[in-house]
Design a protein around this motif. Sequence first.
Motif, PDB file in Angstrom:
ATOM      1  N   SER A   1       0.828  -1.202   0.000  1.00  0.00           N
ATOM      2  CA  SER A   1       0.000   0.000   0.000  1.00  0.00           C
ATOM      3  C   SER A   1       0.862   1.252   0.000  1.00  0.00           C
ATOM      4  N   ASP A   2       1.935   1.231   0.761  1.00  0.00           N
ATOM      5  CA  ASP A   2       2.809   2.401   0.829  1.00  0.00           C
ATOM      6  C   ASP A   2       3.536   2.625  -0.487  1.00  0.00           C
ATOM      7  N   ALA A   3       3.762   1.547  -1.256  1.00  0.00           N
ATOM      8  CA  ALA A   3       4.358   1.685  -2.589  1.00  0.00           C
ATOM      9  C   ALA A   3       3.443   2.503  -3.493  1.00  0.00           C
TER      10      ALA A   3
ATOM     11  N   ILE B   1      12.074   5.430   5.785  1.00  0.00           N
ATOM     12  CA  ILE B   1      11.980   6.505   6.776  1.00  0.00           C
ATOM     13  C   ILE B   1      13.197   7.412   6.689  1.00  0.00           C
ATOM     14  N   LEU B   2      14.382   6.815   6.590  1.00  0.00           N
ATOM     15  CA  LEU B   2      15.619   7.604   6.503  1.00  0.00           C
ATOM     16  C   LEU B   2      15.647   8.447   5.227  1.00  0.00           C
ATOM     17  N   VAL B   3      15.221   7.852   4.103  1.00  0.00           N
ATOM     18  CA  VAL B   3      15.218   8.575   2.823  1.00  0.00           C
ATOM     19  C   VAL B   3      14.222   9.733   2.862  1.00  0.00           C
TER      20      VAL B   3
ATOM     21  N   THR C   1       6.943  10.380   6.402  1.00  0.00           N
ATOM     22  CA  THR C   1       7.790   9.748   7.415  1.00  0.00           C
ATOM     23  C   THR C   1       6.943   9.207   8.558  1.00  0.00           C
ATOM     24  N   PHE C   2       5.987  10.025   9.032  1.00  0.00           N
ATOM     25  CA  PHE C   2       5.112   9.590  10.119  1.00  0.00           C
ATOM     26  C   PHE C   2       4.282   8.370   9.701  1.00  0.00           C
ATOM     27  N   SER C   3       3.808   8.376   8.447  1.00  0.00           N
ATOM     28  CA  SER C   3       3.033   7.244   7.934  1.00  0.00           C
ATOM     29  C   SER C   3       3.893   5.983   7.906  1.00  0.00           C
ATOM     30  N   LEU C   4       5.150   6.143   7.508  1.00  0.00           N
ATOM     31  CA  LEU C   4       6.060   5.002   7.452  1.00  0.00           C
ATOM     32  C   LEU C   4       6.379   4.462   8.844  1.00  0.00           C
TER      33      LEU C   4
END
Length: 227
Positions: free
Chosen positions: A48-50, A135-137, A168-171
């Motif tokens: 889903s995040d993709a 997250i880092l990216v 980032t928060f979503s990840l």
Amino acid sequence: MVNILKEQLNSESKVAMRVSKVSIFVNILLSVIKLGAGILANSGAMTSDAVHSASDVLSTFIVIIGMKIGGQNADEKHQYGHEKLEYIVAIFLSILPGLTGLGIGYEGIGRIEKALNGDLPAPGILALIVAILSILVKEWMYWYTRNSAKKINSPSLMADAWHHRSDTFSLVRSLISIGGSIIGFKILDPLAAIFIVIIILKVSYDIGKDCGGDKKIDFRGSWCKRD
């Protein structure tokens, strides 16, 4: 004085375009990596995040299209100008992630049923690694875009920077859900997938809504006319 202002505007435009290109490249790369990890590691949240990353690419393309097309003057073939072409493209692009999100959401509901019945395998460690990498990216993209926005005093770029921070928060939520699924709470991964699908549908809706606003699009032939 006029020449100085033009040079400044050109310089700011180049900075904004460079940041947009970097954003597109990063989001495409993340989308491909997340999709592969989601499939290989059996993680609905990562899949889903993709799609979420892919929708970010479409949003950036709309901004670029608006800059390139919307500012063109009217000509013989397009006597009403090119401005509304941006809205037509935006409507089309808003439909794609929405339909994909609905498909993933339907699959996610099925995965929740499997998790409740104990038939859903836990995600692999690959999904967890990719979540941390993403997250880092995204955090790097936030600071990169933020610094560029401050450099040229661009509110739109600053808004895009905060978009990266919200990703980032979503990840982080995806990371927690994937980690929880790995240690035994398997329902967390499909629940996170459904949550991300809701975000995708909202993005799709916002793109379609913003492209029209209070303007009514009138299709005449292959172009749009002003009201």
